[in-house]
Motif scaffolding. Structure first.
Motif, PDB file in Angstrom:
ATOM      1  N   MET A  75       0.850  -1.126  -0.089  1.00 35.94           N
ATOM      2  CA  MET A  75      -0.022   0.039  -0.144  1.00 35.94           C
ATOM      3  C   MET A  75       0.956   1.312  -0.067  1.00 35.94           C
ATOM      4  SD  MET A  75      -3.192  -1.280   2.338  1.00 35.94           S
ATOM      5  CE  MET A  75      -4.050   0.101   2.363  1.00 35.94           C
ATOM      6  N   VAL A  76       1.610   1.398  -1.119  1.00 33.75           N
ATOM      7  CA  VAL A  76       2.418   2.655  -1.192  1.00 33.75           C
ATOM      8  C   VAL A  76       2.228   2.972  -2.695  1.00 33.75           C
ATOM      9  CG1 VAL A  76       4.066   2.038   0.313  1.00 33.75           C
ATOM     10  CG2 VAL A  76       4.510   1.264  -1.943  1.00 33.75           C
ATOM     11  N   ASP A  77       2.428   4.338  -2.764  1.00 42.97           N
ATOM     12  CA  ASP A  77       2.110   5.041  -4.349  1.00 42.97           C
ATOM     13  C   ASP A  77       3.275   4.634  -5.226  1.00 42.97           C
ATOM     14  OD1 ASP A  77      -0.298   6.609  -3.290  1.00 42.97           O
ATOM     15  OD2 ASP A  77       1.163   7.969  -2.704  1.00 42.97           O
ATOM     16  N   ASN A  78       4.387   4.747  -4.622  1.00 39.09           N
ATOM     17  CA  ASN A  78       5.620   4.318  -5.568  1.00 39.09           C
ATOM     18  C   ASN A  78       6.568   3.050  -5.014  1.00 39.09           C
ATOM     19  OD1 ASN A  78       5.140   6.690  -7.327  1.00 39.09           O
ATOM     20  ND2 ASN A  78       5.746   7.738  -5.285  1.00 39.09           N
ATOM     21  N   PRO A  79       6.228   1.877  -5.475  1.00 37.46           N
ATOM     22  CA  PRO A  79       6.901   0.725  -4.883  1.00 37.46           C
ATOM     23  C   PRO A  79       8.569   0.953  -5.478  1.00 37.46           C
ATOM     24  CG  PRO A  79       5.028   0.024  -6.177  1.00 37.46           C
ATOM     25  CD  PRO A  79       5.223   1.295  -6.427  1.00 37.46           C
ATOM     26  N   LEU A  80       9.444   0.547  -4.275  1.00 42.65           N
ATOM     27  CA  LEU A  80      10.804   0.839  -4.490  1.00 42.65           C
ATOM     28  C   LEU A  80      11.792  -0.468  -4.493  1.00 42.65           C
ATOM     29  CD1 LEU A  80      11.848   3.769  -5.021  1.00 42.65           C
ATOM     30  CD2 LEU A  80      12.399   4.030  -2.575  1.00 42.65           C
ATOM     31  N   THR A  81      12.727  -0.527  -5.292  1.00 39.10           N
ATOM     32  CA  THR A  81      13.595  -1.574  -5.103  1.00 39.10           C
ATOM     33  C   THR A  81      14.892  -0.935  -4.897  1.00 39.10           C
ATOM     34  OG1 THR A  81      12.540  -3.374  -6.194  1.00 39.10           O
ATOM     35  CG2 THR A  81      14.876  -3.357  -6.231  1.00 39.10           C
ATOM     36  N   LEU A  82      15.670  -1.265  -3.825  1.00 34.12           N
ATOM     37  CA  LEU A  82      16.891  -0.496  -3.511  1.00 34.12           C
ATOM     38  C   LEU A  82      18.099  -1.421  -3.392  1.00 34.12           C
ATOM     39  CD1 LEU A  82      15.524   1.425  -0.653  1.00 34.12           C
ATOM     40  CD2 LEU A  82      15.987   2.524  -2.793  1.00 34.12           C
ATOM     41  N   THR A  83      19.297  -1.196  -4.079  1.00 37.49           N
ATOM     42  CA  THR A  83      20.604  -2.091  -3.782  1.00 37.49           C
ATOM     43  C   THR A  83      21.009  -1.563  -2.517  1.00 37.49           C
ATOM     44  OG1 THR A  83      21.919  -0.315  -4.848  1.00 37.49           O
ATOM     45  CG2 THR A  83      20.844  -1.879  -6.526  1.00 37.49           C
ATOM     46  N   GLY A 106       5.592   6.802  -0.272  1.00 40.22           N
ATOM     47  CA  GLY A 106       4.398   7.604  -0.291  1.00 40.22           C
ATOM     48  C   GLY A 106       3.260   6.494   0.039  1.00 40.22           C
ATOM     49  N   MET A 107       2.922   6.589   1.489  1.00 39.15           N
ATOM     50  CA  MET A 107       2.184   5.430   1.832  1.00 39.15           C
ATOM     51  C   MET A 107       0.780   5.838   1.544  1.00 39.15           C
ATOM     52  SD  MET A 107       2.876   3.593   5.360  1.00 39.15           S
ATOM     53  CE  MET A 107       3.050   5.031   6.352  1.00 39.15           C
ATOM     54  N   LYS A 108      -0.142   4.861   1.360  1.00 40.29           N
ATOM     55  CA  LYS A 108      -1.618   5.073   0.841  1.00 40.29           C
ATOM     56  C   LYS A 108      -2.022   5.023   2.337  1.00 40.29           C
ATOM     57  CE  LYS A 108      -1.659   2.440  -3.587  1.00 40.29           C
ATOM     58  NZ  LYS A 108      -1.765   3.464  -4.521  1.00 40.29           N
ATOM     59  N   GLY A 109      -3.136   5.631   2.351  1.00 36.91           N
ATOM     60  CA  GLY A 109      -4.189   5.832   3.263  1.00 36.91           C
ATOM     61  C   GLY A 109      -4.920   4.601   3.495  1.00 36.91           C
ATOM     62  N   GLY A 110      -5.069   4.222   4.798  1.00 27.71           N
ATOM     63  CA  GLY A 110      -5.546   2.830   5.408  1.00 27.71           C
ATOM     64  C   GLY A 110      -4.441   1.907   5.583  1.00 27.71           C
ATOM     65  N   ALA A 111      -3.097   2.095   5.403  1.00 27.39           N
ATOM     66  CA  ALA A 111      -2.116   1.319   5.795  1.00 27.39           C
ATOM     67  C   ALA A 111      -1.663   1.283   7.170  1.00 27.39           C
ATOM     68  CB  ALA A 111      -0.930   1.632   5.096  1.00 27.39           C
ATOM     69  N   GLY A 130      16.918   4.510  -6.009  1.00 27.32           N
ATOM     70  CA  GLY A 130      16.421   3.535  -6.191  1.00 27.32           C
ATOM     71  C   GLY A 130      15.533   3.333  -7.410  1.00 27.32           C
ATOM     72  N   ARG A 131      15.200   2.099  -7.774  1.00 23.00           N
ATOM     73  CA  ARG A 131      14.270   1.974  -8.833  1.00 23.00           C
ATOM     74  C   ARG A 131      12.835   1.246  -8.548  1.00 23.00           C
ATOM     75  NH1 ARG A 131      13.480  -3.029 -10.924  1.00 23.00           N
ATOM     76  NH2 ARG A 131      14.739  -4.599  -9.625  1.00 23.00           N
ATOM     77  N   SER A 132      12.016   1.627  -9.685  1.00 23.70           N
ATOM     78  CA  SER A 132      10.439   1.181  -9.342  1.00 23.70           C
ATOM     79  C   SER A 132      10.452  -0.346  -9.827  1.00 23.70           C
ATOM     80  CB  SER A 132       9.581   1.927 -10.194  1.00 23.70           C
ATOM     81  OG  SER A 132       9.625   3.256 -10.079  1.00 23.70           O
ATOM     82  N   PRO A 133      10.082  -1.417  -8.986  1.00 21.49           N
ATOM     83  CA  PRO A 133      10.143  -2.645  -9.384  1.00 21.49           C
ATOM     84  C   PRO A 133       8.769  -2.762 -10.325  1.00 21.49           C
ATOM     85  CG  PRO A 133       9.304  -2.376  -7.161  1.00 21.49           C
ATOM     86  CD  PRO A 133       9.859  -1.069  -7.626  1.00 21.49           C
ATOM     87  N   THR A 134       8.818  -3.631 -11.312  1.00 23.71           N
ATOM     88  CA  THR A 134       7.757  -3.964 -12.216  1.00 23.71           C
ATOM     89  C   THR A 134       6.561  -4.461 -11.640  1.00 23.71           C
ATOM     90  OG1 THR A 134       8.543  -6.196 -13.274  1.00 23.71           O
ATOM     91  CG2 THR A 134       9.216  -3.750 -14.391  1.00 23.71           C
ATOM     92  N   ALA A 135       5.395  -4.633 -12.037  1.00 20.89           N
ATOM     93  CA  ALA A 135       4.244  -5.293 -11.343  1.00 20.89           C
ATOM     94  C   ALA A 135       4.488  -6.762 -11.342  1.00 20.89           C
ATOM     95  CB  ALA A 135       3.077  -4.999 -11.985  1.00 20.89           C
TER      96      ALA A 135
END
Lengths: 432, 191
Positions: free
Chosen positions: A139-147, A202-207, B31-36
């Motif tokens: 429940m986030v606006d922009n999922p993120l993958t971090l090294t 960015g967390m969505k409401g309701g999380a 960081g980057r945005s993972p795909t669905a």
């Protein structure tokens, strides 16, 4: 230091020794042999006038590069509980390993001595940090993958926090403080606040909850309230000034300060923001009929223990001692610690040896002159939110159950630990 | 004055609560945005309503075969009766015994059948974790629910039916409390 600058009276290599070793090298000895002989030459008994001289430790590549403690310091971790499942087992798996608190000074547990626990006995994953990523989604606006390199670019924090395993329960059978309380340690952790990363997504409401998951073989996962994530959870990559050790979750782990050890997800690979309690994997172990017990299995209560004198130690005789111990709480910083030297009749304010920090061990001391009579010593901690460490009898009374010898305190056992001191100075478990 | 302050607080509360909590554009851009698709493959957290369950199906009978084939029997005993190094998976006590007086068995005591699926999928089999197919996990889940008399032998478990399984514990378990920072761990508990 050249030979000419060598101070008089200290052990030194004389010109004659050099000549001798020079001659030796002519007959085929290597420089290494010579160095060994020089070191050995310092290993003879002291001569009059040089009483303070000691044998020398020759340098080595290892000592240059990473250092080592004195051979006279032999304090080690042990499997927990004694007689239980060994670590390592026959296959090389690790289960529970306890810190030697009886030898501890100050509040930082050296990384080599930090307690270790795995959920069911595991190998450690040997993770290449260049291949490892942390993904935040749900429940986030922009999922993120971090090294791991990405993580280091975020603003960091460095904080002192203890971790304690739910299995850290003192029973009448245990002998030393390592056995009764060794499944807690305290280290300096460096990393990024989870709130920083969640705001970035960015967390969505309701999380309302999040699930943290590790990359080890079982992909261990736990659910925690989002209020905890936004308060003080740390995504830690550093421990005591260096990267985390594999036993502590290299390259990255979650530190939810003051929550039970199992929530401190190692080898962290994923955080999922959700709108309900997910009850994944580790959460099943917390399932209880009574919601009060569930609550007590989350945040750790106020707790303290005397580490000196403690079980298995021997006081040489009556006279002055500084009683020393550790106190901590999952509710915040420790406010006061009291020590009793008469079995709990009178409680005396102990001195806190360092500035108490939230969810961190604090070292306390109490100056005591032992009159040589048999007695019992105890400590109790009060934290900044007003929680007070209690005797197990008091806890049993609150729950309205009999305080039997093996009474199991609900949630993590934070009851007061008594140590008995016999007339001969022998220190033993006061619960026994 | 007092009422004006109340109005102001009310307005602020509306603004804060009305907007998505903490929502904002990225501050650091690292960081980057993972795909669905990446997220779908990675997301093995199965919640109580089962929305993350992958396609697949299985029955208790199929599960009995998988149980043999994957060697579950070595650690958990025949049909999960225990006796090996791993916990028992089949209750020996009757269904008339209250759930908290019966054994601490995951496919019996779990409040949601999704928990059983999630657990097997993550943690089994020992030494080969993460190798079971979705069908195998559905089958094993069905088998273990069947041996504990939670579902009948002919029931098919899949994405739709698994979350609907009624577990014997019902609502009879402690729910998580509302945790807040800087407060005692349990309201009214002094220790």
């Amino acid at each position: 230091m050249g030979p000419k600058e060598t101070p008089m009276g200290s052990k030194r290599t004389s010109r004659r020794d050099l000549l001798k070793t020079g001659a030796a090298s002519a007959v085929g000895l290597t420089l290494g042999d010579i160095a060994a002989r020089q070191a050995h030459a310092h290993d003879h008994p002291v001569t009059p006038g040089s009483e303070n001289a000691s044998p020398m430790i020759p340098g080595s590549r290892e000592l240059t590069e990473y250092g080592q403690r004195s051979k006279y310091v032999t304090s080690v971790r042990i499997q927990h509980p004694p007689g239980g499942r060994p670590s390592p087992d026959a296959f090389g798996k690790q289960f529970h390993i306890a810190t030697p608190l009886q030898d501890s000074v100050g509040v930082i547990t050296p990384s080599s001595l930090h307690y270790v626990a795995t959920t069911r006995g595991s190998f450690m994953p040997d993770i290449d940090p260049r291949q490892h990523t942390l993904t935040i989604h749900g429940m986030v606006d922009n999922p993120l993958t971090l090294t791991m390199d990405d993580l280091r670019r975020f603003p960091s924090v460095t904080r002192l926090h203890f971790i304690e395993c739910a299995g850290n329960r003192h029973t009448p059978r245990q002998k030393t403080v390592q056995e009764t309380h060794g499944m807690t340690s305290c280290a300096e952790w460096t990393g990024v606040l989870l709130s920083t990363l969640l705001k970035e997504c960015g967390m969505k409401g309701g999380a309302t909850w999040f699930v943290a998951e590790g990359a080890e073989e079982i992909k261990g996962a736990s659910s925690m309230p989002i209020t905890k994530a936004m308060d003080d959870c740390l995504i830690a990559y550093g421990m005591n000034g260096e990267p985390l050790r594999p036993q502590q979750g290299f390259p990255v782990r979650l530190i939810p300060p003051g929550f039970e050890g199992i929530f401190h997800t190692k080898y962290l690979r994923r955080i999922k923001v959700v709108d309900r309690y997910y009850m994944n994997y580790n959460d099943f172990g917390h399932l209880r009929p009574d919601e009060r017990e569930l609550a007590l299995s989350e945040q750790i209560g106020p707790k303290s223990v005397i580490t000196y004198p403690s079980g298995g130690q021997q006081l040489p005789g009556k006279g002055f001692y500084e009683i020393s111990g550790l106190a901590w709480s999952g509710g915040g910083a420790i406010k006061t610690v009291e020590v009793s030297t008469d079995g709990g009749k009178k409680w005396n304010r102990a001195e806190l040896k360092n500035t108490p920090q939230r969810m961190a061990h604090v070292r306390f001391g109490y100056q005591w002159t032992w009159d040589g009579n048999a007695t019992e010593i105890l400590s109790r901690a009060t934290d900044e939110v007003g929680q007070v460490q209690a005797l197990r009898e008091q806890i049993a009374q609150w729950w309205n159950v009999p305080a039997e010898r093996n009474y199991r305190v609900p949630g993590l056992d934070n009851s007061i630990m008594p140590w008995k001191i016999a007339k001969d100075g022998k220190v033993t478990n006061g619960l026994a | 004055m007092g009422s004006l302050r109340l109005v102001t607080i009310g307005l602020l509360t509306t603004v804060v609560l009305g907007s998505p909590a903490f929502a904002q554009s990225p501050t650091y851009g690292v960081g980057r945005s993972p795909t669905a698709d990446e997220i779908r493959r990675m997301d093995i957290s199965i919640g109580p309503n089962g929305e993350e369950l992958p396609p697949g199906r299985g029955t208790p009978k199929e599960g009995a075969k998988v149980y043999q084939l994957k060697g579950c029997i070595v650690c958990h005993g025949t049909a999960g009766i225990g006796g090996g190094p791993a916990p028992a998976l089949q209750s020996k006590k009757g269904q008339d015994v209250p759930i908290w007086d019966r054994e601490r068995i995951l496919p019996l005591r779990a409040p949601f059948a999704t928990i059983v699926w999630d657990y097997i999928n993550r943690g089994m089999p020992l030494g080969n974790e993460g190798t079971l197919t979705a069908d195998e996990v559905y089958s094993l889940t069905a088998y273990l629910l069947f041996v504990n008399k939670v579902i009948p032998e002919d029931q098919v478990l899949d994405q739709q039916s698994l979350p609907k399984v009624k577990m014997p514990i019902g609502d009879d378990y402690g729910k998580p409390h509302d945790w807040h920072p800087n407060t005692p761990r349990l309201k009214g508990y002094p220790y």
